[in-house]
Design a protein around this motif. Structure first.
Motif, short mmCIF file in Angstrom:
data_model
loop_
_atom_site.label_atom_id
_atom_site.label_comp_id
_atom_site.label_asym_id
_atom_site.label_seq_id
_atom_site.Cartn_x
_atom_site.Cartn_y
_atom_site.Cartn_z
N ASP A 105 0.81 -1.22 0.00
CA ASP A 105 0.00 0.00 0.00
C ASP A 105 0.84 1.26 0.00
OD1 ASP A 105 0.83 -0.37 2.73
OD2 ASP A 105 -0.63 1.16 3.27
N TRP A 106 2.10 1.15 0.35
CA TRP A 106 2.92 2.32 0.61
C TRP A 106 4.37 1.89 0.44
CZ3 TRP A 106 0.47 6.03 4.33
CH2 TRP A 106 1.30 7.10 4.68
N PRO A 107 5.23 2.76 -0.05
CA PRO A 107 6.65 2.37 -0.10
C PRO A 107 7.17 2.04 1.30
CG PRO A 107 6.28 4.45 -1.25
CD PRO A 107 5.00 4.10 -0.54
N VAL A 108 8.07 1.11 1.40
CA VAL A 108 8.59 0.69 2.69
C VAL A 108 9.29 1.83 3.40
CG1 VAL A 108 10.19 -0.88 3.84
CG2 VAL A 108 8.74 -1.73 2.01
N GLU A 109 10.10 2.59 2.68
CA GLU A 109 10.83 3.68 3.30
C GLU A 109 9.86 4.80 3.69
OE1 GLU A 109 14.33 6.79 2.11
OE2 GLU A 109 14.42 4.75 1.32
N GLY A 110 9.90 5.18 4.96
CA GLY A 110 9.03 6.25 5.46
C GLY A 110 7.64 5.80 5.84
N GLU A 117 -1.10 21.71 8.16
CA GLU A 117 0.20 22.32 7.94
C GLU A 117 1.28 21.46 8.60
OE1 GLU A 117 2.25 26.53 9.02
OE2 GLU A 117 0.14 26.57 8.38
N GLY A 118 2.37 21.26 7.92
CA GLY A 118 3.47 20.47 8.46
C GLY A 118 3.34 18.97 8.22
N PHE A 119 2.26 18.54 7.57
CA PHE A 119 2.08 17.12 7.27
C PHE A 119 3.18 16.69 6.30
CE2 PHE A 119 0.09 13.38 5.39
CZ PHE A 119 -0.47 12.78 6.51
N PRO A 120 3.80 15.52 6.52
CA PRO A 120 4.90 15.09 5.63
C PRO A 120 4.46 14.99 4.17
CG PRO A 120 4.79 13.71 7.60
CD PRO A 120 3.55 14.56 7.60
N ASP A 121 5.12 15.72 3.31
CA ASP A 121 4.78 15.74 1.88
C ASP A 121 4.77 14.34 1.27
OD1 ASP A 121 4.45 18.50 1.82
OD2 ASP A 121 6.51 18.87 1.15
N GLU A 122 5.71 13.51 1.70
CA GLU A 122 5.82 12.17 1.09
C GLU A 122 4.65 11.26 1.46
OE1 GLU A 122 8.44 12.12 4.86
OE2 GLU A 122 7.97 13.54 3.26
#
Length: 177
Positions: free
Chosen positions: A41-46, A158-163
């Motif tokens: 569902d999501w890349p492993v990194e991060g 605001e400040g939510f991780p862009d990735e």
């Protein structure tokens, strides 16, 4: 538990180590379910559900959701924990909830709705006027439930991780009548 008639559901606001461990066990069950059902569902990194990262969050759970500005609820059927939800202060009048989970044994009995109702009532008592959350886009069944209890889409805070933005959505709901 499935298939039985009306089951008595109890909801408790946690205040002790035993209850916190019940909530942690439910969160671990959710993480296992997540990786078995949505491994890509999501890349492993991060990934916020990366097991070591998640383990640290669970260790600090009582502090992250401490009273009087937060709380952790556990739902049980026949003294068996089957669901949890937790919240904390996002800003002065806004609460943020997360880690809502109903185990497979608790599904189909209205546990999720009962957890949300108990949490909303406590949030109102705590002085909050709005509640918000962020969830993963792949959890489409959960989004439908949130819409049914009055949540609407909102921008990421605001400040939510862009990735994380491509994989998540945010919703909010007023706690005023």
């Amino acid at each position: 538990m499935r298939g039985s008639r009306k089951m008595a559901i109890s909801i408790k606001l946690l205040s002790d180590d035993l209850g916190y461990e019940e909530a942690r066990d439910l969160c671990r069950e959710w993480l296992k379910w997540h990786w078995e059902n949505y491994p890509s569902d999501w890349p492993v990194e991060g990934n916020p559900m990366e097991p070591e990262r998640f383990k640290k969050v669970l260790e600090d759970m009582p502090n992250l959701h401490a009273r009087p500005r937060g709380g952790i609820f556990v739902a049980s059927i026949a003294d068996q924990p089957v669901g949890c939800v937790m919240y904390s202060e996002q800003s002065a009048l806004v609460a943020e909830f997360n880690r809502m989970f109903v185990s497979e044994a608790g599904r189909g009995h209205g546990v999720g709705r009962r957890l949300l109702d108990a949490m909303f009532n406590q949030m109102i008592e705590d002085g909050y006027q709005m509640v918000m959350f962020t969830s993963a886009k792949f959890l489409t069944h959960a989004k439908a439930m949130y819409e049914n209890v009055g949540f609407t889409n909102r921008p990421h805070p605001e400040g939510f991780p862009d990735e994380w933005i491509p994989y998540t959505y945010c919703m909010e709901r007023s706690l005023r009548d």
